[in-house]
Scaffold this motif. Structure first.
Motif, PDB file in Angstrom:
ATOM      1  N   THR A 119       0.844  -1.189   0.000  1.00 16.85           N
ATOM      2  CA  THR A 119       0.000   0.000   0.000  1.00 16.85           C
ATOM      3  C   THR A 119       0.885   1.246   0.000  1.00 16.85           C
ATOM      4  N   THR A 120       0.546   2.225  -0.802  1.00 18.36           N
ATOM      5  CA  THR A 120       1.337   3.454  -0.841  1.00 18.36           C
ATOM      6  C   THR A 120       0.794   4.458   0.174  1.00 18.36           C
ATOM      7  N   ALA A 121       1.718   5.073   0.896  1.00 20.66           N
ATOM      8  CA  ALA A 121       1.394   6.144   1.835  1.00 20.66           C
ATOM      9  C   ALA A 121       2.071   7.405   1.308  1.00 20.66           C
ATOM     10  N   THR A 122       1.284   8.337   0.823  1.00 22.76           N
ATOM     11  CA  THR A 122       1.817   9.533   0.172  1.00 22.76           C
ATOM     12  C   THR A 122       1.697  10.734   1.096  1.00 22.76           C
ATOM     13  N   PRO A 123       2.833  11.380   1.457  1.00 20.97           N
ATOM     14  CA  PRO A 123       2.739  12.561   2.319  1.00 20.97           C
ATOM     15  C   PRO A 123       2.044  13.716   1.604  1.00 20.97           C
ATOM     16  N   GLU A 124       1.177  14.401   2.342  1.00 18.24           N
ATOM     17  CA  GLU A 124       0.391  15.485   1.756  1.00 18.24           C
ATOM     18  C   GLU A 124       0.961  16.872   2.065  1.00 18.24           C
TER      19      GLU A 124
ATOM     20  N   SER B 179      -2.034  10.185   2.439  1.00 13.87           N
ATOM     21  CA  SER B 179      -3.111   9.501   1.720  1.00 13.87           C
ATOM     22  C   SER B 179      -2.667   8.077   1.422  1.00 13.87           C
ATOM     23  N   PHE B 180      -3.570   7.139   1.588  1.00 10.88           N
ATOM     24  CA  PHE B 180      -3.260   5.708   1.454  1.00 10.88           C
ATOM     25  C   PHE B 180      -4.028   5.121   0.278  1.00 10.88           C
ATOM     26  N   THR B 181      -3.300   4.371  -0.549  1.00  5.62           N
ATOM     27  CA  THR B 181      -3.912   3.694  -1.683  1.00  5.62           C
ATOM     28  C   THR B 181      -3.407   2.255  -1.714  1.00  5.62           C
ATOM     29  N   GLY B 182      -4.327   1.320  -1.674  1.00  2.00           N
ATOM     30  CA  GLY B 182      -3.924  -0.086  -1.678  1.00  2.00           C
ATOM     31  C   GLY B 182      -5.118  -0.983  -1.421  1.00  2.00           C
ATOM     32  N   ARG B 183      -4.842  -2.256  -1.291  1.00  2.81           N
ATOM     33  CA  ARG B 183      -5.875  -3.282  -1.134  1.00  2.81           C
ATOM     34  C   ARG B 183      -5.562  -4.106   0.105  1.00  2.81           C
ATOM     35  N   LYS B 184      -6.468  -4.067   1.069  1.00  8.66           N
ATOM     36  CA  LYS B 184      -6.303  -4.812   2.315  1.00  8.66           C
ATOM     37  C   LYS B 184      -7.279  -5.994   2.326  1.00  8.66           C
ATOM     38  N   ILE B 185      -6.746  -7.170   2.583  1.00  8.46           N
ATOM     39  CA  ILE B 185      -7.577  -8.371   2.594  1.00  8.46           C
ATOM     40  C   ILE B 185      -7.870  -8.795   4.036  1.00  8.46           C
ATOM     41  N   PHE B 186      -8.850  -9.694   4.179  1.00  7.77           N
ATOM     42  CA  PHE B 186      -9.206 -10.248   5.490  1.00  7.77           C
ATOM     43  C   PHE B 186      -9.474  -9.145   6.520  1.00  7.77           C
TER      44      PHE B 186
ATOM     45  N   ASP C  31       5.781   4.827   2.418  1.00  8.40           N
ATOM     46  CA  ASP C  31       6.264   6.025   1.736  1.00  8.40           C
ATOM     47  C   ASP C  31       7.624   5.666   1.167  1.00  8.40           C
ATOM     48  N   ALA C  32       7.660   5.274  -0.107  1.00  6.85           N
ATOM     49  CA  ALA C  32       8.877   4.723  -0.707  1.00  6.85           C
ATOM     50  C   ALA C  32      10.003   5.732  -0.811  1.00  6.85           C
ATOM     51  N   ALA C  33       9.695   7.015  -0.852  1.00  3.17           N
ATOM     52  CA  ALA C  33      10.727   8.033  -1.033  1.00  3.17           C
ATOM     53  C   ALA C  33      11.395   8.436   0.281  1.00  3.17           C
ATOM     54  N   ALA C  34      10.792   8.085   1.394  1.00  2.00           N
ATOM     55  CA  ALA C  34      11.314   8.512   2.692  1.00  2.00           C
ATOM     56  C   ALA C  34      12.619   7.805   3.027  1.00  2.00           C
ATOM     57  N   ARG C  35      13.330   8.332   3.993  1.00  2.00           N
ATOM     58  CA  ARG C  35      14.591   7.756   4.498  1.00  2.00           C
ATOM     59  C   ARG C  35      15.573   7.533   3.354  1.00  2.00           C
ATOM     60  N   ASN C  36      15.738   8.596   2.559  1.00  2.00           N
ATOM     61  CA  ASN C  36      16.689   8.577   1.440  1.00  2.00           C
ATOM     62  C   ASN C  36      16.417   7.452   0.450  1.00  2.00           C
ATOM     63  N   GLY C  37      15.147   7.172   0.256  1.00  2.00           N
ATOM     64  CA  GLY C  37      14.760   6.160  -0.713  1.00  2.00           C
ATOM     65  C   GLY C  37      14.683   4.749  -0.172  1.00  2.00           C
ATOM     66  N   ASP C  38      15.006   4.573   1.102  1.00  2.00           N
ATOM     67  CA  ASP C  38      14.905   3.224   1.696  1.00  2.00           C
ATOM     68  C   ASP C  38      13.463   2.888   2.061  1.00  2.00           C
ATOM     69  N   GLY C  39      12.629   3.914   2.145  1.00  2.00           N
ATOM     70  CA  GLY C  39      11.226   3.694   2.444  1.00  2.00           C
ATOM     71  C   GLY C  39      10.917   3.755   3.924  1.00  2.00           C
ATOM     72  N   GLU C  40       9.673   4.117   4.212  1.00  2.00           N
ATOM     73  CA  GLU C  40       9.213   4.234   5.586  1.00  2.00           C
ATOM     74  C   GLU C  40       7.788   3.717   5.671  1.00  2.00           C
TER      75      GLU C  40
ATOM     76  N   VAL D 191      -7.307   9.697   3.359  1.00  2.00           N
ATOM     77  CA  VAL D 191      -6.357  10.577   4.042  1.00  2.00           C
ATOM     78  C   VAL D 191      -6.450  10.395   5.554  1.00  2.00           C
ATOM     79  N   VAL D 192      -5.285  10.175   6.161  1.00  2.00           N
ATOM     80  CA  VAL D 192      -5.175  10.109   7.611  1.00  2.00           C
ATOM     81  C   VAL D 192      -4.554  11.418   8.087  1.00  2.00           C
ATOM     82  N   PRO D 193      -5.247  12.170   8.943  1.00  2.00           N
ATOM     83  CA  PRO D 193      -4.712  13.450   9.410  1.00  2.00           C
ATOM     84  C   PRO D 193      -3.511  13.248  10.329  1.00  2.00           C
TER      85      PRO D 193
END
Length: 386
Positions: free
Chosen positions: A130-135, A141-148, A164-173, A211-213
């Motif tokens: 799931t992608t977590a995009t900083p606003e 904002s979260f986009t993805g598919r959660k099962i169960f 958030d794939a871009a965070a932590r110098n590209g290592d992801g967070e 979106v999660v505030p």
């Protein structure tokens, strides 16, 4: 308070009486949830000053064992609410109040669910598709598919995470937060038509820019295994409460096996009950010994979590080992109960027939058998050399 006081016999019988209908209709347990909420059951972990029962994981596990003897699918779904409130409780006991709002809102009647699982994500809490995009304002904002997503038709708060794939110098967070039912950008599919655990209605949840505030973002962790207390708290509550539900299934199956052995009669033994058949007696003894083994293990692990016992690197092997043993143990006991009860248990509508289907779900919950064995082997032998 004892489990019998919180879940009195009359409430248990009403819940048991609805279980077959929910299963037959593939419908959500609305009536069960309403009665459990009215009884204060959803506030097990909530502190007394906030309107709760102020209990710990050992007490919650005992309650879930009892509830599962009446309605396994109801107990399994309620687990998800108890996991989040349990995580908040476990963290608070260790000086971390980051989820204090979960306990306060649960005390006010909010119902929490677990939107974590993703198809193909074997890393579980350590990565996400799931992608977590900083606003830009601290929200994501979260986009993805959660099962169960158990409790999919009853939750008012859904705990989710994404990367958030871009965070932590590209290592992801990995970013954790909660959305409300009123939050735009999420959809509950109606795709839960399964072999068992049907009333849990663990439908897929689509996140489409939900979106999660900032005030609802409660953790940001590096991708990959880590020692954050949140990870321990989730594993401790999730695995222990799962083990409790399946132990309850085993207990109910054992009770039904005893009743069958005493009431079925055998022409071979002159019309006496099968309780006099040496083969049936052996099977009953086998099931009894299986249950005698898992019950103290469940209580011990939960008690150690409550007592802040430090098992160090052995904590995760203990937790995944408990889950696997409890689910496999329950499958074995249900199988014995079916054999003892005879062909009537094979008919649609038999309680054992339903338990036989429900108990199979245990093999799919994390940690699965393969992951658990890897965790335990790594703890004792060190990581596999590549």
């Amino acid at each position: 308070m004892t489990p019998e006081e919180i879940l009195p016999d009359d409430l248990m019988e009403r819940i048991r009486g609805r279980a077959a209908g929910y299963d037959q209709d593939n419908s959500f347990f609305h009536e069960d949830l309403a009665e459990l909420a009215a009884a204060g059951y959803l506030k097990v972990f909530v502190p007394v000053p906030d309107g709760g029962l102020g209990l710990g994981l050992e007490a919650a596990a005992a309650l879930q064992r009892r509830l599962a003897t009446a309605a396994p699918a109801t107990a399994l779904a309620v687990n998800m609410h108890l996991v989040w409130t349990g995580v908040a409780h476990v963290l608070a006991a260790r000086g971390d109040d980051s989820l204090g709002f979960v306990l306060k809102e649960a005390g006010q009647g909010e119902v929490f669910a677990f939107g974590i699982s993703e198809a193909g994500n074997d890393s579980m809490l350590f990565d996400s598709g799931t992608t977590a995009t900083p606003e830009g304002d601290g929200s994501y904002s979260f986009t993805g598919r959660k099962i169960f997503t158990s409790l999919s038709l009853g939750w008012t708060r859904l705990g989710i995470f994404g990367k958030d794939a871009a965070a932590r110098n590209g290592d992801g967070e990995l970013v954790f937060g909660f959305i409300g039912r009123e939050t735009p950008g999420h959809e509950t599919l109606t795709d839960w038509n399964t072999l068992g655990m049907r009333a849990s209605q663990s439908n897929t949840t689509l996140l489409q820019g939900a979106v999660v505030p900032p005030e609802r973002i409660f953790r940001k962790l590096p991708v990959g295994p880590n020692q954050d207390p949140l990870v321990f708290a989730i594993f401790a509550c999730f695995e222990t409460l799962l083990a409790a539900v399946y132990t309850g299934i085993g207990e109910r199956a054992f009770t039904l096996a005893l009743e069958a052995a005493k009431h079925r009669t055998s022409a071979k033994y002159g019309g006496r009950s099968y309780a006099q058949d040496p083969d049936i007696r052996w099977k009953i003894a086998e099931a009894a010994m299986a249950m005698d083994g898992i019950q103290p293990q469940l209580a011990s692990v939960a008690r150690d979590v409550d007592a802040l016992v430090d098992h160090g690197p052995q904590w995760f092997p203990k937790l995944v080992g408990l889950k696997v043993r409890a689910t496999e143990n329950a499958r074995a006991v249900v199988d014995i109960a079916v054999r003892v009860s005879g062909g009537s248990s094979y008919f649609r509508g038999s309680e054992l027939e339903r338990l036989y289907r429900d108990v199979l779900a245990g093999i799919f919950h994390p940690s699965n058998e393969e992951s658990a064995h890897s965790t335990v082997a790594n703890a004792w032998l060190g990581p596999l050399e590549m």
